[in-house]
Design a protein around this motif. Structure first.
Motif: not given
Length: 210
Positions: A163-166, A168-179
């Motif tokens: 769950i933590a890995k998922k 983290k991946i989602e947050t990374n994806n969201e940050s990439e989308d925001e960027v």
């Protein structure tokens, strides 16, 4: 020579012939190498310690390795004689019993005591075996419970890690989308500013105006 004297003479000669072959003949050494000779006298060694006794036994065994070592069988357990199906010599309390009846009774009593002792020991052994098997089963069940508990704990930790890995991946994806969105917005803003600047520029000359 009378017949009686002749009979005694021949009888003595016959006895000498019987005695002479039985006389001891000196032993001669046989030159035949196939027959084994006498064994050499081994010196008597008294073991003083258990280790020395074990060493002597091993040396005696290794003198002739081809000789088969006899392993004694396990002694059989003593079992009492089975009781007779039909008792024929029933003794009662009637008077006139012989003097040997008491010894017969004592022998039967001793045998019965031995049988009862054997049955008591067998019952104790069976109870001890049952207790041992119950203890083994309890230990096995406790070990299975411990392994199941640890397995459940490991699965929970594994789920948490997943769950933590998922996340983290989602947050990374969201940050990439925001960027990406912010970069797109910045590009749009730049384009709008450029358009505004173009519109705000005054023309250098006006057509039809002197």
């Amino acid at each position: 020579m009378s017949p009686h004297e002749a009979h005694k003479y021949f009888r003595g000669v016959h006895r000498k012939e019987q005695i002479l072959p039985k006389m001891a003949v000196p032993a001669q050494k046989s030159n035949n190498p196939g027959k084994p000779g006498k064994k050499e006298a081994q010196p008597l060694i008294i073991a003083k310690t258990p280790a020395e006794e074990q060493r002597l036994k091993l040396e005696r065994l290794m003198r002739n390795p081809e000789k088969i070592a006899s392993i004694p069988d396990r002694p059989k357990e003593w079992n009492p004689r089975a009781p007779p199906e039909f008792v024929r010599d029933v003794m009662g309390s009637s008077a006139g019993a012989g003097s040997g009846e008491f010894h017969v009774y004592r022998h039967l009593r001793r045998r019965e005591y031995q049988r009862q002792d054997f049955l008591d020991k067998m019952s104790e052994k069976q109870n001890a075996d049952i207790k041992y098997l119950d203890k083994v089963e309890q230990n096995k069940q406790a070990a299975e419970d411990r392994t199941a508990k640890r397995r459940k704990k490991r699965e929970k930790l594994k789920q948490k890690k997943l769950i933590a890995k998922k996340g983290k991946i989602e947050t990374n994806n969201e940050s990439e989308d925001e960027v990406d969105k912010s970069s797109d917005k910045s590009e749009d803003d730049k384009e709008e500013e450029e358009e505004r600047e173009d519109d705000a520029e005054t023309p250098s000359f006006i057509m039809g105006k002197k």
